[in-house]
Design a protein around this motif. Structure first.
Motif, PDB file in Angstrom:
ATOM      1  N   PRO A  73       1.859 -25.733  56.931  1.00 10.30           N
ATOM      2  CA  PRO A  73       1.999 -26.900  57.801  1.00 10.30           C
ATOM      3  C   PRO A  73       0.806 -27.854  57.673  1.00 10.30           C
ATOM      4  CG  PRO A  73       2.351 -24.855  59.035  1.00 10.30           C
ATOM      5  CD  PRO A  73       1.828 -24.467  57.688  1.00 10.30           C
ATOM      6  N   LEU A  74       1.103 -29.149  57.735  1.00 16.70           N
ATOM      7  CA  LEU A  74       0.078 -30.191  57.704  1.00 16.70           C
ATOM      8  C   LEU A  74       0.225 -31.069  58.934  1.00 16.70           C
ATOM      9  CD1 LEU A  74       0.403 -31.459  54.013  1.00 16.70           C
ATOM     10  CD2 LEU A  74      -1.380 -29.954  54.933  1.00 16.70           C
ATOM     11  N   ASN A  75      -0.900 -31.501  59.497  1.00 14.56           N
ATOM     12  CA  ASN A  75      -0.807 -32.525  60.532  1.00 14.56           C
ATOM     13  C   ASN A  75      -0.710 -33.886  59.819  1.00 14.56           C
ATOM     14  OD1 ASN A  75      -3.439 -33.675  60.090  1.00 14.56           O
ATOM     15  ND2 ASN A  75      -4.372 -32.159  61.453  1.00 14.56           N
ATOM     16  N   PRO A  76      -0.381 -34.955  60.533  1.00 14.41           N
ATOM     17  CA  PRO A  76      -0.212 -36.258  59.878  1.00 14.41           C
ATOM     18  C   PRO A  76      -1.461 -36.753  59.150  1.00 14.41           C
ATOM     19  CG  PRO A  76       0.801 -36.296  62.049  1.00 14.41           C
ATOM     20  CD  PRO A  76       0.031 -34.999  61.948  1.00 14.41           C
ATOM     21  N   GLN A  77      -2.637 -36.425  59.664  1.00 12.40           N
ATOM     22  CA  GLN A  77      -3.874 -36.855  59.007  1.00 12.40           C
ATOM     23  C   GLN A  77      -4.074 -36.101  57.693  1.00 12.40           C
ATOM     24  OE1 GLN A  77      -3.453 -35.984  62.179  1.00 12.40           O
ATOM     25  NE2 GLN A  77      -4.683 -37.250  63.549  1.00 12.40           N
ATOM     26  N   GLN A  78      -3.813 -34.804  57.696  1.00 13.43           N
ATOM     27  CA  GLN A  78      -3.943 -34.016  56.469  1.00 13.43           C
ATOM     28  C   GLN A  78      -2.969 -34.519  55.404  1.00 13.43           C
ATOM     29  OE1 GLN A  78      -3.200 -30.301  58.430  1.00 13.43           O
ATOM     30  NE2 GLN A  78      -5.364 -29.679  58.335  1.00 13.43           N
ATOM     31  N   ARG A  79      -1.750 -34.751  55.809  1.00 15.77           N
ATOM     32  CA  ARG A  79      -0.736 -35.256  54.876  1.00 15.77           C
ATOM     33  C   ARG A  79      -1.144 -36.619  54.332  1.00 15.77           C
ATOM     34  NH1 ARG A  79       4.291 -38.144  55.591  1.00 15.77           N
ATOM     35  NH2 ARG A  79       5.844 -37.504  54.062  1.00 15.77           N
ATOM     36  N   GLY A  80      -1.679 -37.478  55.204  1.00 14.11           N
ATOM     37  CA  GLY A  80      -2.126 -38.803  54.774  1.00 14.11           C
ATOM     38  C   GLY A  80      -3.286 -38.734  53.803  1.00 14.11           C
ATOM     39  N   ALA A  81      -4.239 -37.840  54.067  1.00 16.36           N
ATOM     40  CA  ALA A  81      -5.380 -37.676  53.161  1.00 16.36           C
ATOM     41  C   ALA A  81      -4.904 -37.217  51.786  1.00 16.36           C
ATOM     42  CB  ALA A  81      -6.370 -36.672  53.740  1.00 16.36           C
ATOM     43  N   LEU A  82      -3.976 -36.277  51.775  1.00 14.98           N
ATOM     44  CA  LEU A  82      -3.444 -35.781  50.499  1.00 14.98           C
ATOM     45  C   LEU A  82      -2.594 -36.846  49.801  1.00 14.98           C
ATOM     46  CD1 LEU A  82      -2.577 -32.149  51.589  1.00 14.98           C
ATOM     47  CD2 LEU A  82      -4.382 -32.844  49.994  1.00 14.98           C
ATOM     48  N   ALA A  83      -1.891 -37.671  50.564  1.00 18.47           N
ATOM     49  CA  ALA A  83      -1.119 -38.767  49.957  1.00 18.47           C
ATOM     50  C   ALA A  83      -2.054 -39.764  49.285  1.00 18.47           C
ATOM     51  CB  ALA A  83      -0.244 -39.453  51.008  1.00 18.47           C
ATOM     52  N   SER A  84      -3.192 -40.063  49.910  1.00 18.66           N
ATOM     53  CA  SER A  84      -4.180 -40.945  49.296  1.00 18.66           C
ATOM     54  C   SER A  84      -4.692 -40.339  47.993  1.00 18.66           C
ATOM     55  CB  SER A  84      -5.354 -41.181  50.262  1.00 18.66           C
ATOM     56  OG  SER A  84      -6.406 -41.866  49.619  1.00 18.66           O
ATOM     57  N   PHE A  85      -4.981 -39.039  48.021  1.00 21.11           N
ATOM     58  CA  PHE A  85      -5.457 -38.319  46.844  1.00 21.11           C
ATOM     59  C   PHE A  85      -4.431 -38.420  45.711  1.00 21.11           C
ATOM     60  CE2 PHE A  85      -5.825 -34.404  44.368  1.00 21.11           C
ATOM     61  CZ  PHE A  85      -7.184 -34.197  44.235  1.00 21.11           C
ATOM     62  N   VAL A  86      -3.172 -38.137  46.031  1.00 20.49           N
ATOM     63  CA  VAL A  86      -2.107 -38.184  45.021  1.00 20.49           C
ATOM     64  C   VAL A  86      -1.882 -39.605  44.532  1.00 20.49           C
ATOM     65  CG1 VAL A  86       0.391 -37.876  44.681  1.00 20.49           C
ATOM     66  CG2 VAL A  86      -0.973 -36.050  45.727  1.00 20.49           C
ATOM     67  N   PHE A  87      -1.926 -40.584  45.415  1.00 17.81           N
ATOM     68  CA  PHE A  87      -1.773 -41.981  45.012  1.00 17.81           C
ATOM     69  C   PHE A  87      -2.837 -42.356  43.993  1.00 17.81           C
ATOM     70  CE2 PHE A  87      -2.960 -46.491  45.807  1.00 17.81           C
ATOM     71  CZ  PHE A  87      -1.810 -47.078  45.300  1.00 17.81           C
ATOM     72  N   ASN A  88      -4.052 -41.895  44.197  1.00 11.25           N
ATOM     73  CA  ASN A  88      -5.169 -42.233  43.323  1.00 11.25           C
ATOM     74  C   ASN A  88      -5.172 -41.426  42.026  1.00 11.25           C
ATOM     75  OD1 ASN A  88      -8.637 -41.654  43.184  1.00 11.25           O
ATOM     76  ND2 ASN A  88      -7.752 -43.650  42.777  1.00 11.25           N
ATOM     77  N   LEU A  89      -4.862 -40.134  42.107  1.00 13.36           N
ATOM     78  CA  LEU A  89      -5.039 -39.239  40.970  1.00 13.36           C
ATOM     79  C   LEU A  89      -3.747 -38.738  40.333  1.00 13.36           C
ATOM     80  CD1 LEU A  89      -7.888 -37.114  42.542  1.00 13.36           C
ATOM     81  CD2 LEU A  89      -8.117 -38.742  40.667  1.00 13.36           C
ATOM     82  N   GLY A  90      -2.637 -38.876  41.059  1.00 17.98           N
ATOM     83  CA  GLY A  90      -1.366 -38.356  40.564  1.00 17.98           C
ATOM     84  C   GLY A  90      -1.081 -36.967  41.103  1.00 17.98           C
ATOM     85  N   ALA A  91       0.209 -36.657  41.193  1.00 14.35           N
ATOM     86  CA  ALA A  91       0.633 -35.359  41.730  1.00 14.35           C
ATOM     87  C   ALA A  91       0.189 -34.214  40.839  1.00 14.35           C
ATOM     88  CB  ALA A  91       2.146 -35.341  41.921  1.00 14.35           C
ATOM     89  N   GLY A  92       0.088 -34.443  39.530  1.00 16.71           N
ATOM     90  CA  GLY A  92      -0.336 -33.386  38.623  1.00 16.71           C
ATOM     91  C   GLY A  92      -1.736 -32.893  38.925  1.00 16.71           C
ATOM     92  N   SER A  93      -2.613 -33.810  39.339  1.00 13.84           N
ATOM     93  CA  SER A  93      -3.975 -33.410  39.697  1.00 13.84           C
ATOM     94  C   SER A  93      -3.968 -32.489  40.909  1.00 13.84           C
ATOM     95  CB  SER A  93      -4.848 -34.635  39.962  1.00 13.84           C
ATOM     96  OG  SER A  93      -5.045 -35.360  38.772  1.00 13.84           O
TER      97      SER A  93
END
Length: 147
Positions: A73-93
């Protein structure tokens, strides 16, 4: 969960900056708005509202990748932080990261500590730590730790 936490949107806005005219990013990709790349053509001009719409769509797509990869489970902030990470680096990273391994084991603190490992880019063939990435990863880690 479909919406993106406002703090994640703000984090990406701050990290990427707003460019209403297409430019070539350091990776050589035509880019516009807040780091949007899909279908961008050099010479293209958009409005701030267009940039916000692109950002919302881009982060929603990144969050969908997060949702596929994260098994805890993720809270909305955790999910948002990871979405920023994926947006910047890609899902493969994210998929190949120790961050994801720790997170999926339920080690949220350990996962948060991994953001800071993703602060380098290859510049002129040399792996280089970039101050902008250091700042962004710190902001993502802080957001990830928020309840």
């Amino acid at each position: 969960m479909t919406s993106i936490h406002p703090a994640a949107l703000d984090l990406v806005r701050t990290s990427e900056g707003l460019r209403l005219k297409a430019y070539v990013c350091p990776a050589g990709v035509p880019t516009i708005g807040y780091g949007h790349t899909a279908g961008v053509k050099m010479g293209q001009v958009i409005t701030a509202a267009d940039a916000d719409a692109f950002l919302q769509a881009d982060l929603t797509a990144a969050a969908a990748q997060v949702d596929k990869l994260v098994k805890v489970p993720l809270n909305p902030q955790q999910r948002g932080a990871l979405a920023s990470f994926v947006f910047n680096l890609g899902a493969g990273s994210l998929q190949s990261s120790t961050l994801l391994v720790l997170l999926n084991k339920g080690d949220y603190a350990g996962a948060a500590g991994q953001f800071g490992r993703w602060v380098c880019a290859t510049v002129n063939g040399v792996k280089t730590q970039l101050p902008g990435l250091v700042k962004r990863r710190a902001a993502e880690a802080d957001l990830f730790r928020t309840n």
